[in-house]
Design a protein around this motif. Structure first.
Motif, PDB file in Angstrom:
ATOM      1  N   THR A 178      24.925 -12.704 -28.630  1.00  0.00           N
ATOM      2  CA  THR A 178      26.221 -12.440 -28.018  1.00  0.00           C
ATOM      3  C   THR A 178      27.347 -12.574 -29.045  1.00  0.00           C
ATOM      4  O   THR A 178      27.158 -13.092 -30.144  1.00  0.00           O
ATOM      5  CB  THR A 178      26.504 -13.424 -26.875  1.00  0.00           C
ATOM      6  N   VAL A 179      28.520 -12.138 -28.646  1.00  0.00           N
ATOM      7  CA  VAL A 179      29.746 -12.443 -29.393  1.00  0.00           C
ATOM      8  C   VAL A 179      30.233 -13.795 -28.884  1.00  0.00           C
ATOM      9  O   VAL A 179      30.643 -13.914 -27.729  1.00  0.00           O
ATOM     10  CB  VAL A 179      30.823 -11.367 -29.168  1.00  0.00           C
ATOM     11  N   ASP A 180      30.144 -14.801 -29.728  1.00  0.00           N
ATOM     12  CA  ASP A 180      30.554 -16.144 -29.313  1.00  0.00           C
ATOM     13  C   ASP A 180      32.069 -16.281 -29.333  1.00  0.00           C
ATOM     14  O   ASP A 180      32.671 -16.835 -28.411  1.00  0.00           O
ATOM     15  CB  ASP A 180      29.918 -17.192 -30.230  1.00  0.00           C
TER      16      ASP A 180
ATOM     17  N   VAL B  60      35.919 -14.336 -31.176  1.00  0.00           N
ATOM     18  CA  VAL B  60      36.553 -13.257 -31.944  1.00  0.00           C
ATOM     19  C   VAL B  60      37.809 -13.808 -32.601  1.00  0.00           C
ATOM     20  O   VAL B  60      38.626 -14.466 -31.949  1.00  0.00           O
ATOM     21  CB  VAL B  60      36.924 -12.069 -31.033  1.00  0.00           C
TER      22      VAL B  60
ATOM     23  N   LEU C 107      35.844  -5.973 -29.590  1.00  0.00           N
ATOM     24  CA  LEU C 107      34.777  -6.816 -29.058  1.00  0.00           C
ATOM     25  C   LEU C 107      35.379  -8.023 -28.352  1.00  0.00           C
ATOM     26  O   LEU C 107      36.481  -8.464 -28.684  1.00  0.00           O
ATOM     27  CB  LEU C 107      33.849  -7.280 -30.184  1.00  0.00           C
TER      28      LEU C 107
ATOM     29  N   PRO D   5      34.452 -12.073 -26.443  1.00  0.00           N
ATOM     30  CA  PRO D   5      33.478 -13.142 -26.247  1.00  0.00           C
ATOM     31  C   PRO D   5      32.613 -12.862 -25.026  1.00  0.00           C
ATOM     32  O   PRO D   5      33.131 -12.485 -23.974  1.00  0.00           O
ATOM     33  CB  PRO D   5      34.349 -14.380 -26.053  1.00  0.00           C
TER      34      PRO D   5
ATOM     35  N   ASP E 232      30.288 -10.468 -24.971  1.00  0.00           N
ATOM     36  CA  ASP E 232      29.608  -9.187 -25.173  1.00  0.00           C
ATOM     37  C   ASP E 232      28.214  -9.438 -25.736  1.00  0.00           C
ATOM     38  O   ASP E 232      28.027 -10.304 -26.600  1.00  0.00           O
ATOM     39  CB  ASP E 232      30.379  -8.302 -26.160  1.00  0.00           C
TER      40      ASP E 232
ATOM     41  N   ILE F 251      25.262  -8.234 -28.048  1.00  0.00           N
ATOM     42  CA  ILE F 251      25.036  -7.329 -29.181  1.00  0.00           C
ATOM     43  C   ILE F 251      23.565  -6.935 -29.209  1.00  0.00           C
ATOM     44  O   ILE F 251      22.689  -7.763 -29.460  1.00  0.00           O
ATOM     45  CB  ILE F 251      25.418  -8.000 -30.518  1.00  0.00           C
TER      46      ILE F 251
ATOM     47  N   VAL G 239      26.731  -2.595 -27.847  1.00  0.00           N
ATOM     48  CA  VAL G 239      26.999  -3.795 -27.057  1.00  0.00           C
ATOM     49  C   VAL G 239      26.973  -3.506 -25.564  1.00  0.00           C
ATOM     50  O   VAL G 239      27.233  -2.382 -25.120  1.00  0.00           O
ATOM     51  CB  VAL G 239      28.368  -4.415 -27.426  1.00  0.00           C
TER      52      VAL G 239
ATOM     53  N   ILE H 243      34.104 -11.867 -36.179  1.00  0.00           N
ATOM     54  CA  ILE H 243      33.437 -12.418 -34.999  1.00  0.00           C
ATOM     55  C   ILE H 243      32.459 -13.504 -35.429  1.00  0.00           C
ATOM     56  O   ILE H 243      32.014 -13.529 -36.582  1.00  0.00           O
ATOM     57  CB  ILE H 243      32.667 -11.358 -34.180  1.00  0.00           C
TER      58      ILE H 243
ATOM     59  N   PRO I 253      28.819 -14.607 -34.084  1.00  0.00           N
ATOM     60  CA  PRO I 253      27.761 -14.314 -33.107  1.00  0.00           C
ATOM     61  C   PRO I 253      27.112 -15.599 -32.598  1.00  0.00           C
ATOM     62  O   PRO I 253      27.093 -16.620 -33.304  1.00  0.00           O
ATOM     63  CB  PRO I 253      26.769 -13.464 -33.906  1.00  0.00           C
TER      64      PRO I 253
END
Length: 364
Positions: free
Chosen positions: A142-144, A146, A156, A158, A160, A162, A193, A234, A236
């Motif tokens: 995930t996107v932890d 940004v 993107l 948080p 999302d 990936i 995503v 970002i 991750p």
């Protein structure tokens, strides 16, 4: 005026002046004191701390209390009188300001970080608990977070998920960074995503992030200030899909240190009988996806808080044991734990009354 009276008056006025000056002099320190302790098996502010849906939940009579520490805020500036008072008290600790706030950050930024750590600890607690119960848990990248104003700030979000970077499927967060840094600064990176809202909605149903919602997002890289590598701004992380919904509600608490006690609370609610045998057990410690227990700050404040509420046993991270044992509150047994299995074994002994077999913390 007699000389003795004049001397006493002068001394008194001087002392008052010094005290007034000390109250105005700020010092680079912060204070910690015992905070609230909450039973993860019970309610807080009228709501269950742990709520579980679509699985049988069993009542528990004991206590598995998480513990907290009160700290002076990031914007608070302690004066000399407060520092001296704190040093003299046994139920508080005065520490260098940078110990609690290593970087100069606003109170808002500190609160945001604490909230993020608390959220991550809940996720890890769920994973550790379900692994203990042999329940299936799947993971995804995930996107932890940004970076505000960074290249990905408007592209993107948080949460999302990936799926791929430049068409290469990713299953670990570090792989995202590796693929991004293969680019030169200024080049574009293509992310596949699944939006955070779609992933979250599926997760609540115990379903994997739906691939049909996947979309392509292109982000132009920029040069990192420290080493010149390409970055997109970002961090991750790892998200999980759980077989059923587990909700943890506890307002006004931040940081990762309640992870172990949340994990034990979940296990207790999902198994028949009491893990504690009806005893009052408190504790602290982070928990990770390998079910390892990590050390935390303010351990001595937490043991005081636990004992003042009636705890008889305190599950203590191995890394905190020596410090905690220096000032163990009377009537409290400090039990050393390094893993979730250690904690479960300790509770088994407490439940059976075999407390003489517990691995207790020892002073250096």
């Amino acid at each position: 005026m007699p000389r003795r009276t004049a001397t006493l008056l002068t001394s008194t006025l001087l002392l008052i002046a010094l005290l007034c000056a000390a109250a105005l002099i700020t010092v680079p320190y912060a204070q910690m004191s015992p905070g609230p302790t909450v039973n993860t098996l019970g309610d807080h502010d009228g709501e269950p701390v742990l709520s579980i849906k679509d699985r049988p939940v069993y009542p528990a009579d004991g206590h598995l209390n998480m513990t907290t520490v009160r700290v002076t805020g990031a914007d608070y500036r302690m004066n000399l009188v407060e520092a001296v008072s704190g040093w003299l008290r046994r139920d508080s600790a005065v520490v260098p300001y940078k110990t609690l706030y290593p970087e100069r950050k606003s109170a808002e930024e500190v609160d945001e970080e604490n909230a993020a750590e608390f959220s991550a600890s809940q996720e890890s607690a769920k994973v550790a608990a379900l692994q203990q119960l042999d329940e299936p848990v799947s993971s995804h990248v995930t996107v932890d977070s940004v970076t505000k104003g960074g290249p990905a700030d408007t592209s993107l979000s948080p949460g999302d998920v990936i799926q791929a970077v430049d068409g290469t499927r990713v299953t670990k967060p570090q792989r995202v960074a590796e693929l991004v840094t293969e680019h030169k600064p200024g080049e574009r990176v293509r992310f596949t995503v699944i939006p955070a809202d779609k992933a979250a909605a599926a997760g609540k149903k115990g379903e994997k992030p739906p691939a049909r919602y996947a979309k392509q997002v292109t982000v132009r890289t920029e040069k990192a200030k420290d080493d010149g590598r390409a970055l997109v701004g970002i961090i991750p992380g790892v998200g999980h899909t759980f077989p059923f919904e587990i909700d943890i509600k506890l307002a006004d608490v931040g940081g990762p240190s309640a992870g172990l006690m949340f994990a034990l609370g979940i296990v207790d609610k999902l198994t028949k009988g009491d893990l504690t045998g009806g005893e009052f057990v408190a504790g602290t410690g982070t928990i990770d996806e390998r079910s390892e227990v990590g050390a935390i700050g303010g351990i001595q404040m937490k043991t005081v808080a636990a004992r003042s509420k009636g705890a008889r046993f305190f599950l203590t991270p191995e890394g905190n044991c020596a410090t905690a044992a220096r000032t163990t509150p009377d009537g409290l047994t400090l039990v050393k734990v390094a893993t979730m299995d250690d904690a479960m074994d300790a509770l088994k002994k407490i439940r059976a009354g075999d407390t003489d077999k517990l691995t207790e913390c020892q002073r250096d």
